[in-house]
Design an enzyme around this catalytic site. Structure first.
Site, PDB file in Angstrom:
ATOM      1  NE  ARG A  64      35.245  16.437 -18.339  1.00 43.10           N
ATOM      2  CZ  ARG A  64      36.417  17.038 -18.465  1.00 43.10           C
ATOM      3  NH1 ARG A  64      37.340  16.526 -19.266  1.00 43.10           N
ATOM      4  NH2 ARG A  64      36.674  18.134 -17.796  1.00 43.10           N
ATOM      5  CG  HIS A  68      32.113  19.753 -20.814  1.00 41.52           C
ATOM      6  ND1 HIS A  68      33.183  20.498 -20.340  1.00 41.52           N
ATOM      7  CD2 HIS A  68      31.851  18.843 -19.847  1.00 41.52           C
ATOM      8  CE1 HIS A  68      33.543  20.043 -19.151  1.00 41.52           C
ATOM      9  NE2 HIS A  68      32.746  19.032 -18.831  1.00 41.52           N
ATOM     10  CG  ASN A  96      34.966  22.913 -22.579  1.00 39.69           C
ATOM     11  OD1 ASN A  96      34.372  22.132 -21.848  1.00 39.69           O
ATOM     12  ND2 ASN A  96      34.353  23.885 -23.239  1.00 39.69           N
ATOM     13  CG  HIS A 197      31.458  12.306 -12.307  1.00 43.64           C
ATOM     14  ND1 HIS A 197      31.355  13.355 -11.416  1.00 43.64           N
ATOM     15  CD2 HIS A 197      31.637  12.879 -13.529  1.00 43.64           C
ATOM     16  CE1 HIS A 197      31.474  14.497 -12.060  1.00 43.64           C
ATOM     17  NE2 HIS A 197      31.641  14.242 -13.338  1.00 43.64           N
TER      18      HIS A 197
END
Length: 341
Positions: A64, A68, A96, A197
């Site tokens: 993740r 990001h 975040n 995911h």
């Protein structure tokens, strides 16, 4: 007609994506550190193997962070920078705030370990890209090649830029596609990358729009009831798994969830509701190898977004802070020497 189109889609991706990767950006290569840190990939993988034995949730956390980072001004490790006197960092922007602190700590620990073995020749951006790949492979996913040679950015993005660059879990396909188009990612990349995911956890606040005040009509009734038990209020601080079938394994069960109306976020379930993405969700749900091939392709493509190479940027000694002076020993691909600047 619909079934014919579906099988054409499956056949196309089976042929086009199998073991292929997108073209490499100038300055990146698969052998970048061959002379400067030949054991680099083994160092990263062995370190993470031990970490994941104690905390498998760290795998999804590292992936993740890489997402990001790349979605906001490119894969330059800017998300790793702490705030400064001049203002808050990307880490302080709302999207975040739920990134795992342990993921940032792991990258800094890897940075120190690599420096000890090889000297300061590997960028934090490259460490993060390798850690993301191994977070996938060690959890059961594809073991794809990672092009290397990125440098670390000197600045982080503003709060507004960070928020605008990261699609929210409440967005649907129609909202997300224009955001991705700006960084040269398409609907196939969206479906494949959303497969990240397939493991990890989420806070209730990220999907409260689907269960409060009532059930999103696209959601399975039993799934809804279970989520309401986990999240008794819309502002609950509880968390739940992203994939109810195999929450700690990187596989294609995420797409099976979507077909059973058990996707957690609006951005998840809408992939199966939207005609532009539904056929790929179905294809990935029935063919894990196809998903793995396309995921690897899209990850390498995403991992090259607006990268800094050559003499741009720096190699941070500490991934959380810019170097005090812009001096680093940097291997330049093809010249056989390190460049000091």
């Amino acid at each position: 007609m619909a079934s014919i189109l579906f099988y054409l889609v499956v056949s196309f991706f089976a042929l086009a994506s199998a073991q292929t990767l997108p073209p490499l950006e100038s300055g990146l290569s698969f052998s970048f550190y061959e002379s400067y840190c030949p054991k680099l990939e083994a160092i990263v993988r062995n370190f993470l193997k031990e970490k994941f034995k104690k905390d498998i949730g760290l795998a999804a956390g590292l992936l993740r962070v890489h997402f990001h980072d790349c979605f906001v001004q490119g894969c330059d490790a800017s998300v790793l920078l702490d705030g400064s006197a001049s203002g808050p960092s990307e880490q302080d922007a709302p999207p975040n705030l739920t990134l795992r602190p342990e993921a940032f700590e792991a990258i800094n620990d890897l940075r120190a370990l690599i420096d000890k073995r090889c000297g300061r020749v590997v960028s934090c951006a490259d460490v993060l890209a390798l850690a993301a790949r191994d977070s996938v492979a060690l959890a059961g996913g594809p073991n794809y090649k990672v092009p290397l040679g990125r440098r670390d950015g000197l600045n982080f993005a503003t709060r507004d830029v960070t928020v605008a660059s990261l699609p929210a879990p409440t967005f649907n396909v129609s909202t997300i596609l224009p955001i991705l188009a700006k960084i040269n990612l398409d609907s196939a990349d969206l479906v494949a990358l959303s497969g990240g995911h397939t493991y990890g956890r989420s806070h209730c606040s990220s999907f409260s729009n689907r269960i409060f005040p009532s059930r999103d009509p696209t959601m399975d009734q039993t799934f809804f009831k279970n989520l309401r038990n986990t999240c008794p209020t819309s502002d609950s601080s509880n968390t739940t798994v992203l994939d109810i079938r195999t929450p700690n394994v990187f596989d294609n069960k995420y797409y099976v969830d979507l077909m059973n109306r058990q996707g957690l976020f609006t951005s998840d379930e809408d992939l199966y509701m939207d005609s532009r993405t539904k056929s790929l969700v179905t294809a990935f749900a029935i063919n894990q190898s196809l998903f793995f091939d396309k995921f690897a392709y899209s990850m390498v493509k995403m991992g090259q977004l607006s990268v800094l190479t050559g003499v741009r940027g720096e190699i941070r000694a500490n991934c959380s802070a810019r170097n005090a002076r812009k001096i680093s020993m940097w291997p330049v691909e093809g010249d056989g020497q390190s460049a000091a600047h």
